[in-house]
Design an enzyme around this catalytic site. Structure first.
Site, PDB file in Angstrom:
ATOM      1  N   HIS A 370       0.735  -1.431  -0.388  1.00 28.74           N
ATOM      2  CA  HIS A 370      -0.298   0.159  -0.017  1.00 28.74           C
ATOM      3  C   HIS A 370       1.261   1.388  -0.203  1.00 28.74           C
ATOM      4  O   HIS A 370       0.758   2.135  -0.757  1.00 28.74           O
ATOM      5  CB  HIS A 370      -0.821   0.096   1.244  1.00 28.74           C
ATOM      6  CG  HIS A 370      -1.318  -0.828   1.446  1.00 28.74           C
ATOM      7  ND1 HIS A 370      -2.051  -1.598   3.203  1.00 28.74           N
ATOM      8  CD2 HIS A 370      -1.480  -2.368   1.218  1.00 28.74           C
ATOM      9  CE1 HIS A 370      -2.378  -2.796   3.089  1.00 28.74           C
ATOM     10  NE2 HIS A 370      -2.073  -3.552   1.506  1.00 28.74           N
ATOM     11  N   CYS A 683      -5.131   0.743 -17.720  1.00 29.14           N
ATOM     12  CA  CYS A 683      -4.810   1.745 -16.442  1.00 29.14           C
ATOM     13  C   CYS A 683      -3.669   0.706 -15.123  1.00 29.14           C
ATOM     14  O   CYS A 683      -3.377   1.178 -14.722  1.00 29.14           O
ATOM     15  CB  CYS A 683      -6.019   1.703 -15.741  1.00 29.14           C
ATOM     16  SG  CYS A 683      -6.927   0.455 -15.415  1.00 29.14           S
TER      17      CYS A 683
HETATM   18  C1  PEP Z   1      -3.658  -3.193 -12.456  1.00 30.62           C
HETATM   19  O1  PEP Z   1      -4.050  -4.578 -11.910  1.00 30.62           O
HETATM   20  O2  PEP Z   1      -3.247  -3.038 -13.292  1.00 30.62           O
HETATM   21  C2  PEP Z   1      -4.388  -2.596 -11.838  1.00 30.62           C
HETATM   22  C3  PEP Z   1      -4.519  -1.556 -12.631  1.00 30.62           C
HETATM   23  O3  PEP Z   1      -5.722  -2.715 -10.448  1.00 30.62           O
HETATM   24  P1  PEP Z   1      -3.971  -2.645  -8.881  1.00 30.62           P
HETATM   25  O4  PEP Z   1      -3.282  -1.885  -9.379  1.00 30.62           O
HETATM   26  O5  PEP Z   1      -5.102  -1.647  -8.658  1.00 30.62           O
HETATM   27  O6  PEP Z   1      -4.610  -4.030  -9.056  1.00 30.62           O
END
Ligand code: PEP
Ligand code: MG
Length: 756
Positions: A370, A683
């Site tokens: 985190h 993303c």
């Molecule tokens: C991902 O898994 O690429 C994502 C954007 O989500 P997180 O990094 O929050 O798991």
């Protein structure tokens, strides 16, 4: 003769020292009295104190027994002569025939030729050598361990006198060279890229020991005993707490702690130091300084690690003695803070003044922890898993954090500092050139428009939307505010938060992702589950569907926050279309609840799925019929495609997202989304690296969401790119059997003048 020393002898000597320290006279007069006192007490003909001056020079500052004219005249370099050797190694040295030692450097002005034996100890403070204390005898005396220990104890008190700066300017006490204080490099794992220089601030500052010599040694022994018991109990508690039961590495570390916390040798040395008359805090510090000095000499990684554990325990014990952990957040005045911590939670990081925070160094941590996620949002370089960081970095040290190369440079030389400043200036000017791009559209040379969005999760991220001119927020990680709280936020709290996000976005689209917890993202107030493979365990949408109450509250809050404005919601970790359909039904239920209560419906509602689980790729046709958009979470998708734990530092470099297989998979997703007529974006971290973003655009992605700091560099790449030739090139190279296409793509960019 040696019988005088032992425990009572050391205690008497310390008592005498305390009187001198508390008595009249300036620092020099006190030092003169101290060397006289030591010589008499230890039955040595000579006792001399050498204090470190600028340029790594040890200057004879007081002596009993050597010629008085040599005081402030005799000077030795670190490493020169026996005194210099003690400073260089930061270890005691005892020789019954000193002159026969190869390092012996004869100084005629001192008249020391008549003294045959010599014993010296470093004057250490926080692991730094600030001088050397020496006794000499005419006879070939064999100095026992007790005598050496006693002199070390005295040296510790002396270190305090030196530290006051009244003997030698404090400025001078931080020499630039010398083994004990050499600039050095610590290696770790990259948790966030970037470069910064600043002043080290220890998150849990070293305890300031106000009193070294005990008034009542028996009472001190009792205090120490209580603190040791408390420490052992707290380690036992940690070990039995369920949240650590599944963390194999944590558990190993703690098992070792417990073993050491009961180690008779270590505890015995601390108890002895208390018996000799030190306060409990000073006794822990003495043993700790000794461990640190030994650590500097040991290259064996296993032993070093054990010594690091002891360092760590000493820290814990000192905090138990002082009655609690105080963090530096409220206190530090440094302008450029390089924060050094064993580990910390996201909320603790947010306690620091963001404007002054330059970098973070952690002894633990993984890229998806985190605190790393939050640090990324703050756009500061982070290096994690830096072994021994707390022991080897002192508060106030200059530190360079090179996130790109996962290195920490402690007390860098002036050359290195200058080089870093140059690189920082280059970065600033590059940033300024990105600023100039802000008003220009993200359109390729051959006219393809690319949507550049930013990822966010905290209110502090939102001003970046305006600063970067991003098209919107492509991923709002709603779990981050949840993680920073002590209890589960109710609907009203959540509504207020989401409404503020929408207000600050000023009409730009925000894609809210529903709670993505579980795995490594734990909420302090949620029951813990022990899982073999948390990344593939009960997390994200799986929790939401099993605990629909939580999801409903969040969806209700989102709908209320929209308050008649457009709203976008996406669900994380969808593994099959049926899961999405269930989530969508829950959303519909909440929608239907709104109308009769007179609440305005969102003016438009777009609902999407995150593509993070490979199985969903083979259901894209069916999925496209139910969603408004799909966002590829490449961090998780790649972890599952390669069967590579994203938090495992050992595998961090093993597979490349620019591998032909990974790119072919992404191309297939583009094809299916196009065919299904659904908006597609990506993303994950991939979107924010110019070369990776270039490949994604070549494969057909037209929307990318990334950390705010990546928008400038990615826009520069977009504006220098011709998609046509890249698409053709990718069609060929993705068929190759290469491990990675990264180099080929870099060369392609160079040949075509694409700014990566
Ligand atoms: C991902 O898994 O690429 C994502 C954007 O989500 P997180 O990094 O929050 O798991
Ligand atoms: Mg994910």
């Amino acid at each position: 003769m040696e019988a005088r020393v032992g425990v009572t002898g050391a205690r008497r000597l310390l008592g005498g020292l305390r009187d001198v320290m508390a008595g009249d006279g300036n620092a020099q007069e006190r030092l003169d009295r101290i060397v006289r006192l030591i010589a008499a007490d230890m039955e040595a003909e000579v006792c001399s104190a050498y204090i470190m001056r600028a340029g790594d020079i040890l200057e004879l500052c007081a002596t009993e027994g050597l010629f008085p004219e040599s005081v402030h005249r005799t000077r030795l370099r670190v490493g020169e002569g026996l005194v210099g050797a003690i400073a260089a190694t930061a270890r005691p040295l005892a020789l019954s025939d000193a002159q026969a030692h190869p390092a012996f450097a004869y100084r005629p002005e001192t008249g020391e030729e008549v003294y045959h034996s010599l014993m010296g100890v470093p004057i250490l403070r926080s692991g730094r050598v600030s001088g050397v204390l020496v006794v000499q005898n005419r006879s070939q005396r064999h100095y026992t361990d007790e005598v050496i220990e006693a002199l070390q104890t005295v040296a510790m008190v002396l270190a305090e006198l030196v530290a006051t700066g009244s003997l030698v300017d404090v400025e001078e006490q931080h020499p630039t060279q010398g083994i004990a204080t050499l600039p050095h490099r610590l290696d770790g794992v990259r948790l966030n890229s970037g470069l910064a220089i600043g002043t080290a601030v220890l998150h849990e500052p070293a305890i300031v020991i106000r009193q070294l010599v005990a008034e009542d040694p028996e009472a001190e022994a009792v205090r120490l005993g209580i603190a040791i018991e408390e420490m052992q109990r707290s380690i036992d508690r940690m070990l039995s707490s369920s949240d650590l039961a599944h963390g194999g590495e944590h558990r190993d570390i703690l098992e070792t702690y417990r073993m050491f916390a009961e180690d008779r040798g270590w505890l015995g040395r601390i108890r002895e130091a208390v018996e000799s008359g030190l306060t409990a805090e000073a006794a822990v510090q003495k043993v700790r300084d000794d461990t640190r000095a030994r650590m500097k000499q040991i290259s064996d990684p296993y032993i070093r690690e054990r010594l690091t554990d002891l360092e760590d325990l000493a820290n814990r014990l000192q905090h138990h003695l002082s009655g609690g952990v105080i963090t530096a957040a409220a206190e530090t005045e440094a302008e450029d803070v390089v924060l050094v911590a064993r580990s910390m939670g996201p909320a603790e990081l947010m306690d620091y003044d963001r404007k002054r925070l330059r970098a973070l160094v952690l002894e633990e941590g993984s890229p998806s922890s985190h605190v790393a996620v939050v640090a990324r949002a703050l756009d500061i370089p982070v290096v994690g898993r830096v072994k021994g960081a707390i022991a080897q970095i002192d508060a106030g040290d200059q530190v360079v954090v090179d996130g790109d190369n996962a290195q920490v440079l402690v007390r860098p030389s002036e050359d290195v500092q200058a080089a870093v400043e140059t690189r920082l200036a280059e970065r600033r000017s590059r940033k300024a050139s990105y600023q100039a791009l802000r008003e220009l559209p993200a359109v390729t040379r051959d006219g393809v428009a690319i949507g550049l969005m930013m990822n966010a999760g905290l209110l502090i991220d939102l001003p970046e939307l305006e600063a970067t001119r991003a098209d919107g927020i492509g991923l709002y990680r709603t779990e981050l505010p949840f993680m920073a709280r002590q209890d589960f936020p109710n609907v009203a709290d959540q509504t207020e938060l989401y409404a503020r996000v929408l207000e600050q976005a000023q009409g730009k689209p925000v894609v809210f992702r529903t709670l993505d917890v579980g795995g490594d993202k734990l909420l302090p107030y949620m029951p813990e589950t022990v899982e073999e493979n948390p990344a593939m365990g009960w997390r994200a949408l799986r929790i939401s569907l099993d605990r629909p109450g939580m999801l409903r509250q969040q969806l209700r809050a989102l709908l209320l926050a929209a308050n008649g404005r457009p709203l976008s919601i996406m669900f994380p970790m969808v593994a099959e279309v049926a899961e999405f359909a269930t989530a969508r039904r829950i959303l519909n239920m909440e929608l239907q609840r709104l109308g009769p209560r007179g609440k305005p419906l969102p003016s438009s509602l777009r609902v999407g799925a995150m593509l993070e689980v490979p199985a969903l790729i083979w259901q894209l046709e069916a999925l496209c019929r139910q969603v408004d958009f799909i966002s590829v979470g490449s961090n998780d998708l790649m972890q599952f495609l390669f069967a590579k734990d994203r938090g495992n530092a050992r595998l961090a470099e093993r597979y490349d997202v620019l591998a032909p297989g990974a790119l072919t998979c992404l191309a297939e997703i583009v094809r299916a989304a196009d065919q299904g007529g659904v908006t597609l974006s990506l993303c994950g971290e991939m979107a924010g690296s110019p070369v990776e973003a270039m490949a994604l655009i070549g494969l057909g992605f037209r929307n990318l969401s990334m950390s705010p700091s990546a928008i400038g560099p990615v826009k520069a790449m977009v504006r220098s790119l011709d998609v046509g030739p890249l698409r053709q090139y990718l069609a060929v190279v993705t068929r190759l059997p290469d491990h990675s296409l990264r180099e080929k793509l870099r060369e392609f960019a160079r040949d075509h003048g694409i700014s990566i």
